[in-house]
Scaffold this motif. Structure first.
Motif, mmCIF file in Angstrom:
data_model
loop_
_atom_site.group_PDB
_atom_site.id
_atom_site.type_symbol
_atom_site.label_atom_id
_atom_site.label_comp_id
_atom_site.label_asym_id
_atom_site.label_seq_id
_atom_site.Cartn_x
_atom_site.Cartn_y
_atom_site.Cartn_z
ATOM 1 N N SER A 74 -8.505 -86.430 -46.113
ATOM 2 C CA SER A 74 -9.468 -85.479 -45.560
ATOM 3 C C SER A 74 -8.982 -84.040 -45.709
ATOM 4 N N LYS A 114 -9.202 -82.886 -49.345
ATOM 5 C CA LYS A 114 -10.579 -82.601 -49.752
ATOM 6 C C LYS A 114 -11.105 -81.283 -49.177
ATOM 7 N N GLU A 126 -11.842 -80.818 -45.978
ATOM 8 C CA GLU A 126 -12.805 -81.067 -44.910
ATOM 9 C C GLU A 126 -12.533 -80.227 -43.669
ATOM 10 N N PHE A 127 -11.300 -79.758 -43.540
ATOM 11 C CA PHE A 127 -10.927 -78.964 -42.367
ATOM 12 C C PHE A 127 -10.501 -77.555 -42.759
ATOM 13 N N ASN A 178 -13.143 -77.091 -35.401
ATOM 14 C CA ASN A 178 -12.651 -77.718 -36.626
ATOM 15 C C ASN A 178 -11.302 -78.408 -36.391
#
Length: 359
Positions: free
Chosen positions: A43, A46, A48-49, A346
């Motif tokens: 994650s 990628k 995502e955060f 987040n």
């Protein structure tokens, strides 16, 4: 937002989190832990955060995850912004133990006779205490979350004398839509104020007779194995107790482990246990999801059976150190998400994924 190229992702053999200054060797024997956190790694890779720079996790005193996603790696001193404020709280407890401060009820004006007379004189200023600064609830008009506030920290940085800036502020007013102290839980109206914590750093200097950075190194950082912290300073040389301190992620883990162990570290009582208890007790309410101790956030986390409380060091961009006694966990997350909307939301989502993977 694209994630910076991943530079390091280390799954370490179980080791004492009380020795974060000593790098632990990577080992294929730690493969079970690598599998445990594989989804977290994916994650973060990628994006995502957003831009996560490091994650370090300790469970029951053992480091089970140490991951770096920037070029600085393990030795980088990361500016975790307002997480510094929680360090100031620990130093206050040590100064009280050392007899340098009489207690949280001590008024602060006697430490600043040289700055008087003050602007906006008011007898209520003489009643401002150390506890008011520790709980972000002084009577002065200071609110970093309000760009129109006279005491907003961005205005402070334009002034060379930060304590004078704070003490010269007018008395805070309470419009109809804001709870007054008497109407607030714990009798305190929370208002996030970096200038008050910067002034608290000056109180510590004047009370101890040492520069703040020297006192911190001698009484707190050296016992925790923390070396070469990078302090921000005012134009007059005052180390900033309210933000910007550069520490390694392992150093942040050491601070968290000390708090989790009620002030103990490597068999030494670095911070009094009674101070840790007082520091992590609620003294002001922020909102329905969080309360405030002494410059530590008390956050409600979902649990399997009932909500858990974490003691947190939080800073701009979603930087966070989460101490979770119910799980015997310390989680360090550092970021560079300074321009991301709601970066703490987040980080909370990333924390949830980490917690799901933890033992």
């Amino acid at each position: 937002m694209l994630l910076a190229p991943i530079v390091g992702f280390l799954f370490l053999l179980p080791q004492s989190a009380a020795s974060p200054g000593k790098p632990a060797p990577a080992s294929t024997a730690a493969a079970p832990e690598a599998a445990r956190f594989a989804a977290v790694d994916e994650s973060v890779r990628k994006g995502e955060f957003g831009t996560i720079t490091s994650i370090v996790v300790a469970h029951k005193g053992q480091t089970i995850l140490e991951a770096y996603y920037d070029e600085g790696g393990a030795e980088a001193r990361r500016n975790t912004r307002s997480a510094t404020k929680s360090i100031a709280a620990l130093l206050v407890g040590i100064a009280i133990r050392d007899g340098k401060l009489s207690g949280v009820g001590a008024p602060i004006l006697p430490f600043f006779a040289d700055l008087q007379p003050l602007q906006c004189p008011d007898p209520r200023k003489a009643k401002i205490t150390i506890e008011d600064l520790l709980t972000m609830s002084s009577c002065l008009e200071c609110d970093d979350w309000n760009q129109f506030s006279r005491g907003n920290e961005e205005r402070m940085y334009l002034i060379e004398d930060w304590p004078r800036f704070f003490l010269d502020l007018p008395i805070r007013g309470f419009p109809a839509w804001v709870k007054k102290p008497a109407e607030s839980p714990y009798g305190r109206a929370f208002s996030y104020c970096t200038a008050g914590v910067a002034t608290l750093g000056a109180v510590l200097e004047r009370a101890t007779g040492e520069k703040l950075d020297a006192y911190a190194q001698r009484t707190l950082f050296s016992p925790l194995g923390i070396e070469k912290p990078e302090w921000q300073r005012s134009s007059l040389g005052l180390p900033q107790a309210g933000g910007g301190l550069g520490l390694r992620s392992r150093d942040l883990l050491a601070v968290g482990q000390c708090v989790l162990a009620k002030g103990m570290f490597n068999g030494v009582q670095v911070v009094p246990a009674e101070w840790i208890a007082a520091m992590t007790a609620p003294h002001a309410e922020i909102d329905e999801r969080a309360e405030y101790g002494y410059l530590w956030w008390l956050m409600k986390l979902p649990g399997a059976e009932k909500p858990m409380t974490s003691f947190a060091m939080n800073g701009s961009g979603g930087n966070s150190v989460q101490v979770i006694p119910q799980r015997d966990l310390v989680v360090v997350i550092t970021t560079e998400n300074f321009n991301m909307p709601q970066p703490h939301v987040n980080t909370f989502k990333l924390l949830q994924q980490i917690l799901q993977a933890c033992p």
